[in-house]
Design a protein around this motif. Structure first.
Motif, PDB file in Angstrom:
ATOM      1  N   TYR A  49       0.836  -1.200   0.000  1.00 51.53           N
ATOM      2  CA  TYR A  49       0.000   0.000   0.000  1.00 51.53           C
ATOM      3  C   TYR A  49       0.875   1.255   0.000  1.00 51.53           C
ATOM      4  O   TYR A  49       0.644   2.190  -0.764  1.00 51.53           O
ATOM      5  CB  TYR A  49      -0.931  -0.013   1.214  1.00 51.53           C
ATOM      6  CG  TYR A  49      -1.633   1.290   1.467  1.00 51.53           C
ATOM      7  CD1 TYR A  49      -2.774   1.630   0.755  1.00 51.53           C
ATOM      8  CD2 TYR A  49      -1.144   2.200   2.402  1.00 51.53           C
ATOM      9  CE1 TYR A  49      -3.420   2.836   0.973  1.00 51.53           C
ATOM     10  CE2 TYR A  49      -1.778   3.404   2.625  1.00 51.53           C
ATOM     11  CZ  TYR A  49      -2.905   3.722   1.911  1.00 51.53           C
ATOM     12  OH  TYR A  49      -3.534   4.920   2.116  1.00 51.53           O
ATOM     13  N   GLU A  50       1.890   1.269   0.845  1.00 50.49           N
ATOM     14  CA  GLU A  50       2.773   2.435   0.933  1.00 50.49           C
ATOM     15  C   GLU A  50       3.525   2.676  -0.375  1.00 50.49           C
ATOM     16  O   GLU A  50       3.680   3.814  -0.806  1.00 50.49           O
ATOM     17  CB  GLU A  50       3.739   2.279   2.103  1.00 50.49           C
ATOM     18  CG  GLU A  50       3.050   2.417   3.445  1.00 50.49           C
ATOM     19  CD  GLU A  50       3.940   2.060   4.620  1.00 50.49           C
ATOM     20  OE1 GLU A  50       5.133   1.736   4.414  1.00 50.49           O
ATOM     21  OE2 GLU A  50       3.443   2.110   5.761  1.00 50.49           O
ATOM     22  N   THR A  72       0.905   4.051  -2.976  1.00 45.82           N
ATOM     23  CA  THR A  72       0.488   5.431  -2.703  1.00 45.82           C
ATOM     24  C   THR A  72       1.644   6.401  -2.912  1.00 45.82           C
ATOM     25  O   THR A  72       1.427   7.538  -3.348  1.00 45.82           O
ATOM     26  CB  THR A  72      -0.106   5.582  -1.286  1.00 45.82           C
ATOM     27  OG1 THR A  72       0.820   5.119  -0.317  1.00 45.82           O
ATOM     28  CG2 THR A  72      -1.413   4.807  -1.162  1.00 45.82           C
ATOM     29  N   LYS A  73       2.859   5.953  -2.659  1.00 45.46           N
ATOM     30  CA  LYS A  73       4.031   6.793  -2.925  1.00 45.46           C
ATOM     31  C   LYS A  73       4.165   7.047  -4.426  1.00 45.46           C
ATOM     32  O   LYS A  73       4.457   8.159  -4.852  1.00 45.46           O
ATOM     33  CB  LYS A  73       5.296   6.126  -2.373  1.00 45.46           C
ATOM     34  CG  LYS A  73       6.541   6.938  -2.566  1.00 45.46           C
ATOM     35  CD  LYS A  73       7.755   6.243  -1.977  1.00 45.46           C
ATOM     36  CE  LYS A  73       8.992   7.074  -2.222  1.00 45.46           C
ATOM     37  NZ  LYS A  73      10.209   6.429  -1.748  1.00 45.46           N
ATOM     38  N   ARG A  84       1.594   9.644  -5.313  1.00 43.53           N
ATOM     39  CA  ARG A  84       1.989  10.972  -4.835  1.00 43.53           C
ATOM     40  C   ARG A  84       3.136  11.549  -5.646  1.00 43.53           C
ATOM     41  O   ARG A  84       3.095  12.693  -6.083  1.00 43.53           O
ATOM     42  CB  ARG A  84       2.389  10.909  -3.359  1.00 43.53           C
ATOM     43  CG  ARG A  84       1.241  10.914  -2.393  1.00 43.53           C
ATOM     44  CD  ARG A  84       1.686  11.156  -0.956  1.00 43.53           C
ATOM     45  NE  ARG A  84       2.771  10.296  -0.507  1.00 43.53           N
ATOM     46  CZ  ARG A  84       2.622   9.063  -0.052  1.00 43.53           C
ATOM     47  NH1 ARG A  84       1.423   8.528   0.008  1.00 43.53           N
ATOM     48  NH2 ARG A  84       3.644   8.353   0.343  1.00 43.53           N
ATOM     49  N   GLU A 104      -1.820  14.216  -3.828  1.00 40.65           N
ATOM     50  CA  GLU A 104      -1.588  14.133  -2.390  1.00 40.65           C
ATOM     51  C   GLU A 104      -2.818  13.701  -1.593  1.00 40.65           C
ATOM     52  O   GLU A 104      -2.800  13.730  -0.364  1.00 40.65           O
ATOM     53  CB  GLU A 104      -1.091  15.488  -1.866  1.00 40.65           C
ATOM     54  CG  GLU A 104       0.271  15.888  -2.404  1.00 40.65           C
ATOM     55  CD  GLU A 104       1.399  15.008  -1.897  1.00 40.65           C
ATOM     56  OE1 GLU A 104       1.283  14.426  -0.796  1.00 40.65           O
ATOM     57  OE2 GLU A 104       2.404  14.865  -2.615  1.00 40.65           O
ATOM     58  N   ARG A 105      -3.888  13.308  -2.270  1.00 39.47           N
ATOM     59  CA  ARG A 105      -5.098  12.930  -1.540  1.00 39.47           C
ATOM     60  C   ARG A 105      -4.863  11.669  -0.704  1.00 39.47           C
ATOM     61  O   ARG A 105      -4.037  10.839  -1.054  1.00 39.47           O
ATOM     62  CB  ARG A 105      -6.256  12.690  -2.516  1.00 39.47           C
ATOM     63  CG  ARG A 105      -6.660  13.955  -3.258  1.00 39.47           C
ATOM     64  CD  ARG A 105      -7.765  13.693  -4.232  1.00 39.47           C
ATOM     65  NE  ARG A 105      -7.237  13.021  -5.426  1.00 39.47           N
ATOM     66  CZ  ARG A 105      -7.979  12.670  -6.464  1.00 39.47           C
ATOM     67  NH1 ARG A 105      -9.277  12.889  -6.459  1.00 39.47           N
ATOM     68  NH2 ARG A 105      -7.439  12.070  -7.502  1.00 39.47           N
ATOM     69  N   GLN A 106      -5.609  11.561   0.392  1.00 39.05           N
ATOM     70  CA  GLN A 106      -5.560  10.358   1.211  1.00 39.05           C
ATOM     71  C   GLN A 106      -6.271   9.238   0.456  1.00 39.05           C
ATOM     72  O   GLN A 106      -7.323   9.466  -0.132  1.00 39.05           O
ATOM     73  CB  GLN A 106      -6.255  10.593   2.555  1.00 39.05           C
ATOM     74  CG  GLN A 106      -5.544  11.587   3.421  1.00 39.05           C
ATOM     75  CD  GLN A 106      -4.223  11.046   3.967  1.00 39.05           C
ATOM     76  OE1 GLN A 106      -3.641  10.085   3.467  1.00 39.05           O
ATOM     77  NE2 GLN A 106      -3.726  11.686   5.000  1.00 39.05           N
ATOM     78  N   LEU A 107      -5.706   8.040   0.493  1.00 38.82           N
ATOM     79  CA  LEU A 107      -6.241   6.921  -0.281  1.00 38.82           C
ATOM     80  C   LEU A 107      -6.547   5.721   0.608  1.00 38.82           C
ATOM     81  O   LEU A 107      -5.791   5.406   1.521  1.00 38.82           O
ATOM     82  CB  LEU A 107      -5.234   6.490  -1.349  1.00 38.82           C
ATOM     83  CG  LEU A 107      -4.779   7.571  -2.320  1.00 38.82           C
ATOM     84  CD1 LEU A 107      -3.696   7.027  -3.227  1.00 38.82           C
ATOM     85  CD2 LEU A 107      -5.939   8.089  -3.131  1.00 38.82           C
ATOM     86  N   ILE A 108      -7.637   5.064   0.287  1.00 37.54           N
ATOM     87  CA  ILE A 108      -8.013   3.812   0.930  1.00 37.54           C
ATOM     88  C   ILE A 108      -8.102   2.776  -0.184  1.00 37.54           C
ATOM     89  O   ILE A 108      -8.803   2.980  -1.170  1.00 37.54           O
ATOM     90  CB  ILE A 108      -9.378   3.935   1.636  1.00 37.54           C
ATOM     91  CG1 ILE A 108      -9.327   5.043   2.684  1.00 37.54           C
ATOM     92  CG2 ILE A 108      -9.785   2.597   2.250  1.00 37.54           C
ATOM     93  CD1 ILE A 108     -10.697   5.470   3.165  1.00 37.54           C
ATOM     94  N   THR A 120     -10.542   7.937  -2.742  1.00 36.14           N
ATOM     95  CA  THR A 120      -9.914   9.077  -2.089  1.00 36.14           C
ATOM     96  C   THR A 120     -10.749   9.534  -0.908  1.00 36.14           C
ATOM     97  O   THR A 120     -11.904   9.130  -0.755  1.00 36.14           O
ATOM     98  CB  THR A 120      -9.755  10.249  -3.079  1.00 36.14           C
ATOM     99  OG1 THR A 120     -11.055  10.708  -3.445  1.00 36.14           O
ATOM    100  CG2 THR A 120      -8.977   9.822  -4.321  1.00 36.14           C
ATOM    101  N   ASP A 121     -10.175  10.407  -0.108  1.00 40.59           N
ATOM    102  CA  ASP A 121     -10.893  10.921   1.049  1.00 40.59           C
ATOM    103  C   ASP A 121     -12.137  11.713   0.655  1.00 40.59           C
ATOM    104  O   ASP A 121     -13.057  11.869   1.448  1.00 40.59           O
ATOM    105  CB  ASP A 121      -9.988  11.765   1.941  1.00 40.59           C
ATOM    106  CG  ASP A 121      -9.220  12.838   1.192  1.00 40.59           C
ATOM    107  OD1 ASP A 121      -9.361  12.952  -0.044  1.00 40.59           O
ATOM    108  OD2 ASP A 121      -8.449  13.579   1.843  1.00 40.59           O
TER     109      ASP A 121
END
Length: 175
Positions: A6-7, A10-11, A14, A20-24, A47-48
């Protein structure tokens, strides 16, 4: 998808696409309710603010057929959920992009962005799996699936290399 995977993903979103949105991460693709004949996408995130992001590693030439596949995915997601969709495509060296940037007429609200990188995504996946093994981490189902698929999605001339690496890793795993 485990925390490290996941990291990493998402990196990539980004840093490569400046998002830069928060992701689930959406683990169960059945939640998307896509039509049966529609391509199911790569790693799908929400996204958030409730929008969808699809992160893909493009493993073959990006032509009209590939573009249609992604447009259909975006339209189907939009139809089912009414949310904006962004599709991020990582295109490694050796991938030929034969379609131009153009305006796509649709009732859906979506964006498709390509980023060409010098690395081969198959080699990136293999390196990630080998690094997990070196750290004595257990390979999960996603890792094993990705490893088995390398020989299918890689360039034809690299198939035997990825098959050999697959066999080496699988034969050394302890069950």
């Amino acid at each position: 998808m485990d925390r490290k995977d996941y990291e990493v993903r998402t990196k990539v979103i980004r840093e490569t696409f400046n998002d830069e949105r928060q992701l689930i991460c959406i683990e169960d693709k059945d939640e998307l309710k896509l039509d049966e004949n529609v391509y199911s996408g790569g790693d799908i995130f929400i996204t958030d603010d409730g929008e969808f992001i699809d992160l893909e590693f493009q493993t073959k030439d990006f032509d009209e057929n590939e573009l249609v596949k992604y447009v259909e995915l975006a339209e189907n997601l939009y139809e089912k959920h009414g949310k904006n969709i962004t599709i991020y495509l990582i295109c490694p060296k050796g991938i030929n992009v034969s379609v131009r940037e153009c305006d796509i007429k649709s009732e859906a609200t979506f964006t498709i962005k390509l980023a060409c990188i010098p690395e081969d995504p198959c080699e990136m996946v293999l390196k990630h799996i080998k690094d997990k093994i070196k750290r004595n981490e257990i390979l999960n189902g996603d890792d094993l699936h990705a490893l088995s698929m390398l020989q299918v999605v890689c360039r034809k001339e690299d198939r035997n290399y990825y098959r050999r690496e697959y066999f080496k890793i699988i034969n050394r795993l302890q069950y």
